[in-house]
Design a protein around this motif. Structure first.
Motif, PDB file in Angstrom:
ATOM      1  N   SER A 208       6.439   1.862  -0.769  1.00 56.08           N
ATOM      2  CA  SER A 208       6.465   0.726   0.152  1.00 56.08           C
ATOM      3  C   SER A 208       7.146   1.103   1.463  1.00 56.08           C
ATOM      4  O   SER A 208       8.084   1.900   1.489  1.00 56.08           O
ATOM      5  CB  SER A 208       7.189  -0.480  -0.466  1.00 56.08           C
ATOM      6  OG  SER A 208       6.494  -0.935  -1.605  1.00 56.08           O
TER       7      SER A 208
ATOM      8  N   ARG B 109      -3.667 -12.939   4.483  1.00 61.06           N
ATOM      9  CA  ARG B 109      -4.440 -13.372   3.323  1.00 61.06           C
ATOM     10  C   ARG B 109      -5.633 -12.435   3.080  1.00 61.06           C
ATOM     11  O   ARG B 109      -5.924 -12.059   1.950  1.00 61.06           O
ATOM     12  CB  ARG B 109      -4.929 -14.806   3.526  1.00 61.06           C
ATOM     13  CG  ARG B 109      -5.688 -15.342   2.300  1.00 61.06           C
ATOM     14  CD  ARG B 109      -5.996 -16.840   2.408  1.00 61.06           C
ATOM     15  NE  ARG B 109      -6.891 -17.148   3.496  1.00 61.06           N
ATOM     16  CZ  ARG B 109      -6.534 -17.702   4.644  1.00 61.06           C
ATOM     17  NH1 ARG B 109      -5.259 -18.021   4.856  1.00 61.06           N
ATOM     18  NH2 ARG B 109      -7.418 -17.962   5.597  1.00 61.06           N
TER      19      ARG B 109
ATOM     20  N   ASN C 295      -4.382  -8.993   1.716  1.00 64.98           N
ATOM     21  CA  ASN C 295      -4.008  -9.050   0.305  1.00 64.98           C
ATOM     22  C   ASN C 295      -5.220  -9.310  -0.593  1.00 64.98           C
ATOM     23  O   ASN C 295      -5.271  -8.834  -1.731  1.00 64.98           O
ATOM     24  CB  ASN C 295      -2.947 -10.138   0.088  1.00 64.98           C
ATOM     25  CG  ASN C 295      -1.612  -9.767   0.715  1.00 64.98           C
ATOM     26  OD1 ASN C 295      -1.231  -8.602   0.729  1.00 64.98           O
ATOM     27  ND2 ASN C 295      -0.905 -10.746   1.258  1.00 64.98           N
ATOM     28  N   LYS C 296      -6.204 -10.018  -0.070  1.00 62.71           N
ATOM     29  CA  LYS C 296      -7.425 -10.286  -0.830  1.00 62.71           C
ATOM     30  C   LYS C 296      -8.274  -9.028  -0.999  1.00 62.71           C
ATOM     31  O   LYS C 296      -9.006  -8.898  -1.977  1.00 62.71           O
ATOM     32  CB  LYS C 296      -8.236 -11.378  -0.116  1.00 62.71           C
ATOM     33  CG  LYS C 296      -9.527 -11.765  -0.834  1.00 62.71           C
ATOM     34  CD  LYS C 296     -10.293 -12.815  -0.038  1.00 62.71           C
ATOM     35  CE  LYS C 296     -11.623 -13.136  -0.699  1.00 62.71           C
ATOM     36  NZ  LYS C 296     -12.403 -14.121   0.095  1.00 62.71           N
TER      37      LYS C 296
ATOM     38  N   GLY D 154      -7.583  -6.167  -1.869  1.00 64.50           N
ATOM     39  CA  GLY D 154      -7.234  -5.312  -2.996  1.00 64.50           C
ATOM     40  C   GLY D 154      -6.720  -3.948  -2.580  1.00 64.50           C
ATOM     41  O   GLY D 154      -6.351  -3.125  -3.423  1.00 64.50           O
TER      42      GLY D 154
ATOM     43  N   TRP E 289      -4.305  -3.651   0.076  1.00 60.92           N
ATOM     44  CA  TRP E 289      -2.935  -3.810   0.551  1.00 60.92           C
ATOM     45  C   TRP E 289      -2.212  -4.933  -0.197  1.00 60.92           C
ATOM     46  O   TRP E 289      -2.840  -5.898  -0.633  1.00 60.92           O
ATOM     47  CB  TRP E 289      -2.908  -4.150   2.046  1.00 60.92           C
ATOM     48  CG  TRP E 289      -3.560  -3.132   2.911  1.00 60.92           C
ATOM     49  CD1 TRP E 289      -4.844  -3.141   3.363  1.00 60.92           C
ATOM     50  CD2 TRP E 289      -2.963  -1.935   3.431  1.00 60.92           C
ATOM     51  NE1 TRP E 289      -5.092  -2.054   4.133  1.00 60.92           N
ATOM     52  CE2 TRP E 289      -3.961  -1.283   4.201  1.00 60.92           C
ATOM     53  CE3 TRP E 289      -1.700  -1.361   3.325  1.00 60.92           C
ATOM     54  CZ2 TRP E 289      -3.714  -0.079   4.849  1.00 60.92           C
ATOM     55  CZ3 TRP E 289      -1.458  -0.170   3.980  1.00 60.92           C
ATOM     56  CH2 TRP E 289      -2.455   0.466   4.725  1.00 60.92           C
ATOM     57  N   ASN E 290      -0.905  -4.773  -0.300  1.00 61.97           N
ATOM     58  CA  ASN E 290      -0.021  -5.845  -0.733  1.00 61.97           C
ATOM     59  C   ASN E 290       1.068  -5.958   0.333  1.00 61.97           C
ATOM     60  O   ASN E 290       1.924  -5.084   0.457  1.00 61.97           O
ATOM     61  CB  ASN E 290       0.581  -5.529  -2.107  1.00 61.97           C
ATOM     62  CG  ASN E 290       1.454  -6.671  -2.621  1.00 61.97           C
ATOM     63  OD1 ASN E 290       1.565  -7.714  -1.981  1.00 61.97           O
ATOM     64  ND2 ASN E 290       2.080  -6.467  -3.760  1.00 61.97           N
TER      65      ASN E 290
ATOM     66  N   LYS F 107       4.020  -8.314   2.259  1.00 62.75           N
ATOM     67  CA  LYS F 107       4.922  -9.467   2.255  1.00 62.75           C
ATOM     68  C   LYS F 107       5.496  -9.638   3.665  1.00 62.75           C
ATOM     69  O   LYS F 107       5.808  -8.660   4.350  1.00 62.75           O
ATOM     70  CB  LYS F 107       6.038  -9.270   1.244  1.00 62.75           C
ATOM     71  CG  LYS F 107       5.536  -9.148  -0.195  1.00 62.75           C
ATOM     72  CD  LYS F 107       6.679  -8.904  -1.156  1.00 62.75           C
ATOM     73  CE  LYS F 107       6.165  -8.757  -2.594  1.00 62.75           C
ATOM     74  NZ  LYS F 107       7.253  -8.469  -3.547  1.00 62.75           N
TER      75      LYS F 107
ATOM     76  N   LYS G 192       2.710  -2.326   1.187  1.00 58.86           N
ATOM     77  CA  LYS G 192       2.418  -1.428   0.064  1.00 58.86           C
ATOM     78  C   LYS G 192       0.912  -1.237  -0.025  1.00 58.86           C
ATOM     79  O   LYS G 192       0.146  -2.202  -0.090  1.00 58.86           O
ATOM     80  CB  LYS G 192       2.946  -2.020  -1.246  1.00 58.86           C
ATOM     81  CG  LYS G 192       2.677  -1.143  -2.460  1.00 58.86           C
ATOM     82  CD  LYS G 192       3.264  -1.781  -3.716  1.00 58.86           C
ATOM     83  CE  LYS G 192       3.010  -0.909  -4.949  1.00 58.86           C
ATOM     84  NZ  LYS G 192       3.573  -1.516  -6.165  1.00 58.86           N
ATOM     85  N   LYS G 193       0.485   0.030  -0.028  1.00 61.56           N
ATOM     86  CA  LYS G 193      -0.932   0.323  -0.174  1.00 61.56           C
ATOM     87  C   LYS G 193      -1.262   0.575  -1.629  1.00 61.56           C
ATOM     88  O   LYS G 193      -0.650   1.425  -2.278  1.00 61.56           O
ATOM     89  CB  LYS G 193      -1.326   1.541   0.691  1.00 61.56           C
ATOM     90  CG  LYS G 193      -2.828   1.739   0.754  1.00 61.56           C
ATOM     91  CD  LYS G 193      -3.213   2.781   1.783  1.00 61.56           C
ATOM     92  CE  LYS G 193      -4.729   2.830   1.934  1.00 61.56           C
ATOM     93  NZ  LYS G 193      -5.161   3.848   2.900  1.00 61.56           N
ATOM     94  N   LEU G 194      -2.231  -0.187  -2.132  1.00 57.03           N
ATOM     95  CA  LEU G 194      -2.578  -0.105  -3.560  1.00 57.03           C
ATOM     96  C   LEU G 194      -3.455   1.085  -3.863  1.00 57.03           C
ATOM     97  O   LEU G 194      -3.242   1.817  -4.816  1.00 57.03           O
ATOM     98  CB  LEU G 194      -3.266  -1.405  -3.999  1.00 57.03           C
ATOM     99  CG  LEU G 194      -2.443  -2.687  -3.765  1.00 57.03           C
ATOM    100  CD1 LEU G 194      -3.242  -3.905  -4.203  1.00 57.03           C
ATOM    101  CD2 LEU G 194      -1.107  -2.622  -4.511  1.00 57.03           C
TER     102      LEU G 194
END
Length: 480
Positions: free
Chosen positions: A406, A441, A444-445, A447, A449-450, A452, A474-476
């Motif tokens: 992160s 939004r 995050n949708k 898939g 990236w996450n 905050k 945070k990169k998923l």
């Protein structure tokens, strides 16, 4: 009495008005030329050529400042080509206008009429120029210009017939833009023919230049709307394609394939919507910078306006290069932010200082984040925080190592704070907040990236409360 009064409008070629007009035309031309390479639509290229030809054709009328020095080696060529440039940009005006409206689907007859007249005007101009080159008789150019002016006026009036008939909302931008220039040109011509002002008073030129600016503002707004409509059409088309495939899978009872398709649809649709939001943000830089250029020119600070134009051209080129990507590394983001803040320091006359800090363990060339996520927040800190502060301000951007996977980004300013500006700029704040919420939004949708996000006052007990905005990114996984 108004026309005879002493005013800055009386001598536009001497007091900087023409430089302001040329600056706007140059930026508009460059912006739409770069936009052509990004979107691959000829209408942006035609408009870029049209505005650039106007820019070139009026370079030789500037009497003061740096432009006469720059064009001194080519002033003879510009004078020789002056009539040809006028002919050419008028022809490109019609090419752009009916590419913009796309009249062919509405009336094939009018499309052929317009195409024939554009080709005819081009051949006519070529013949006049060829006769002049062969004979050396300037009358061919003089008489040719009279004939061309009559024909182009009749042609201009006739095109309003299909413009009003066509069922296309973009026509109102075309009509408003062309009428603005036409009306200002008529007023300027009446002032000249009837000698309503002394010969040394050139307010008629200021009126004409005003018409040029109005026309290009309407055309630029129309192109912005056209771009938005194209993006929405592409998104809607993609929706329909996926729905059709989804129905086929339902008929074949392939549940597993249906779920896979839906996941792909959600991801790609989110990416398209993100692209649409990025596209709508592009013009924001242009019009903010035009305001700054206008300020320097009205202050007769030609050197500063030249410096600003050079820096802005570099920034907008960098902006378009990065806007093609869905993500960029920290090094690229820092360069973009630094260039932006340097220009804002020019605009606000060094009213603030800034500092960018990066943790030593962060590899700036390796770690990536979404494009155009940080810069708008930095812009808010300047425009809504520092700008409203009575004394000088500070902006700090920190890139911190938050955890193994992160990244933490902080944007800190000691401006007046969110509460002190939210009442004054409620609509702007709400719009900016909505855009950011939408983007987060969608990120995050996707898939991928996450992210905050948080925001709070830096010093709640002080008058200038400041603000600190924090992102935890945070990169998923990598984009497919």
């Amino acid at each position: 009495m108004f026309l005879l009064s002493s005013s800055i409008l009386n001598n536009p070629n001497e007091n900087g008005i023409i430089i302001f007009v040329l600056g706007i035309l140059f930026i508009i031309s460059l912006y739409h030329f770069l936009l052509f390479f990004q979107i691959k639509k000829k209408v942006y290229l035609f408009y870029s050529i049209y505005s650039f030809l106007i820019f070139i054709s009026y370079l030789d009328v500037v009497e003061n400042g740096f432009i006469p020095i720059l064009i001194k080696p080519i002033i003879g060529t510009l004078n020789y080509l002056s009539t040809n440039l006028v002919w050419t940009y008028n022809i490109f005006y019609f090419i752009f206008l009916f590419t913009f409206i796309d009249i062919k689907p509405y009336s094939l007859k009018w499309y052929r009429f317009i195409k024939f007249n554009v080709i005819f005007l081009f051949i006519l101009c070529f013949i006049f120029e060829l006769l002049y080159v062969i004979t050396g008789n300037l009358n061919f150019i003089t008489n040719g210009n009279i004939i061309f002016t009559i024909l182009i006026t009749l042609f201009s009036l006739s095109i309003y017939i299909p413009l009003f008939k066509v069922d296309n909302s973009l026509k109102y931008y075309a009509i408003a833009g062309s009428l603005s220039l036409f009306i200002c040109s008529i007023i300027a011509t009446i002032i000249y023919l009837f000698e309503l002002t002394p010969e040394e008073n050139e307010i008629r030129l200021s009126i004409f230049y005003f018409g040029v600016i109005l026309e290009n503002i309407f055309f630029s707004l129309g192109l912005g709307k056209k771009q938005k409509l194209v993006i929405l059409e592409n998104v809607e088309l993609q929706k329909n394609i996926y729905k059709q495939k989804e129905n086929e899978l339902l008929l074949e009872n392939e549940k597993a394939e249906k779920e896979k398709l839906k996941a792909t649809y959600d991801k790609e649709l989110a990416e398209n919507q993100l692209y649409a939001l990025r596209s709508q943000m592009n013009p924001h830089f242009v019009f903010n910078s035009l305001t700054a250029i206008q300020y320097y020119i009205s202050s007769n600070n030609v050197k500063a306006s030249e410096n600003y134009l050079i820096k802005f051209s570099k920034l907008i080129r960098q902006f378009f290069e990065l806007s093609k990507e869905s993500e960029i590394n920290i090094e690229q983001e820092i360069k973009l932010i630094s260039n932006y803040l340097d220009i804002e320091k020019l605009r606000f006359e060094d009213k603030f200082t800034y500092e960018i800090n990066v943790d030593s363990q962060i590899e700036t060339s390796e770690i990536k984040l979404p494009t155009m996520l940080i810069q708008p927040i930095v812009e808010n800190a300047i425009v809504h925080g520092i700008f409203n502060k009575l004394d000088n301000g500070e902006v700090t951007i920190n890139f911190k190592h938050d955890s193994l996977d992160s990244l933490k980004v902080e944007i800190i300013d000691n401006g007046v704070g969110f509460i002190n500006t939210e009442v004054k700029n409620n609509n702007k704040r709400m719009k900016s907040s909505n855009v950011l919420s939408d983007r987060l939004r969608f990120f995050n949708k996707s898939g991928i990236w996450n992210i905050k996000y948080s925001q709070h006052e830096l010093t709640p007990d002080l008058k200038d409360k400041g603000n600190i905005t924090t992102f935890i990114i945070k990169k998923l996984y990598d984009n497919l």
